[in-house]
Write a protein that holds these residues in place. Structure first.
Motif, PDB file in Angstrom:
ATOM      1  N   GLN A 103       0.841  -1.198   0.000  1.00 50.33           N
ATOM      2  CA  GLN A 103       0.000   0.000   0.000  1.00 50.33           C
ATOM      3  C   GLN A 103       0.883   1.257   0.000  1.00 50.33           C
ATOM      4  OE1 GLN A 103      -3.030   0.119   3.008  1.00 50.33           O
ATOM      5  NE2 GLN A 103      -3.551   2.247   2.578  1.00 50.33           N
ATOM      6  N   GLN A 104       1.927   1.265   0.822  1.00 47.85           N
ATOM      7  CA  GLN A 104       2.853   2.405   0.846  1.00 47.85           C
ATOM      8  C   GLN A 104       3.497   2.610  -0.522  1.00 47.85           C
ATOM      9  OE1 GLN A 104       5.844   2.267   3.931  1.00 47.85           O
ATOM     10  NE2 GLN A 104       4.363   1.475   5.414  1.00 47.85           N
ATOM     11  N   SER A 106       2.314   1.771  -3.417  1.00 46.58           N
ATOM     12  CA  SER A 106       1.293   2.282  -4.332  1.00 46.58           C
ATOM     13  C   SER A 106       1.060   3.774  -4.106  1.00 46.58           C
ATOM     14  CB  SER A 106      -0.004   1.497  -4.131  1.00 46.58           C
ATOM     15  OG  SER A 106      -1.016   2.016  -4.958  1.00 46.58           O
ATOM     16  N   GLU A 107       0.977   4.176  -2.849  1.00 45.13           N
ATOM     17  CA  GLU A 107       0.765   5.591  -2.523  1.00 45.13           C
ATOM     18  C   GLU A 107       1.907   6.472  -3.023  1.00 45.13           C
ATOM     19  OE1 GLU A 107       0.280   5.492   1.719  1.00 45.13           O
ATOM     20  OE2 GLU A 107      -1.748   4.654   1.583  1.00 45.13           O
ATOM     21  N   HIS A 108       3.122   5.929  -3.028  1.00 46.75           N
ATOM     22  CA  HIS A 108       4.285   6.685  -3.487  1.00 46.75           C
ATOM     23  C   HIS A 108       4.607   6.417  -4.963  1.00 46.75           C
ATOM     24  CE1 HIS A 108       4.911   6.927   0.908  1.00 46.75           C
ATOM     25  NE2 HIS A 108       5.353   8.136   0.592  1.00 46.75           N
ATOM     26  N   ARG A 109       3.735   5.662  -5.610  1.00 46.90           N
ATOM     27  CA  ARG A 109       3.886   5.326  -7.044  1.00 46.90           C
ATOM     28  C   ARG A 109       5.232   4.672  -7.351  1.00 46.90           C
ATOM     29  NH1 ARG A 109      -0.041   8.811 -10.312  1.00 46.90           N
ATOM     30  NH2 ARG A 109      -1.260   9.753  -8.659  1.00 46.90           N
TER      31      ARG A 109
END
Length: 134
Positions: A103-104, A106-109
């Motif tokens: 998830q982290q 993904s959030e930071h691409r």
């Protein structure tokens, strides 16, 4: 000896701080058919290998729990500098912790294909590599 699951010219950087895990994973990757494999035992060593490379590594396969820098931070460092194309975290953390890392990322691409548990399983690795080809 296993039959190689893939024969390709992907350049893989393997980062694992435990000597046995490093050797075992390196042997598995070679058995899978990867011939352009670079291995190191620390994030600092990985940065040196990436700085010395002529082109980005196709896949950074690294342990999350490195003593000098968490794997996800290494992925972030390397991807923001164009040193890698994609990454896979290898860890013995719980499924919930691994989900949090994904998830982290993904959030930071970040170009994280996913997280795999130790020891590396051929079928799980193959599934993630299918994503890398897409």
């Amino acid at each position: 000896m296993q039959t190689p699951i893939l024969k390709n010219d992907w350049r893989i950087l393997l980062v694992e701080d435990h000597p046995f895990q490093l050797m075992a994973t390196q042997c598995l990757l070679e058995n899978f058919g990867f011939t352009q494999l670079t291995a190191t035992d620390s994030a600092a060593g990985a940065v040196q290998k990436m700085l010395g490379a002529r082109q980005p590594f196709d896949i950074l396969l690294c342990d999350q729990c490195l003593p000098d820098l968490p794997g996800l931070e290494l992925i972030q460092f390397a991807s923001h500098r164009g040193m890698i194309r994609q990454a896979i975290l290898l860890s013995s953390l719980t499924a919930l912790e691994l989900d949090g890392l994904e998830q982290q990322a993904s959030e930071h691409r970040l170009p994280l294909l996913g997280c795999l548990t130790k020891p590396l399983k051929q079928s799980d690795f193959r599934d993630l590599l299918t994503l890398a080809r897409a």
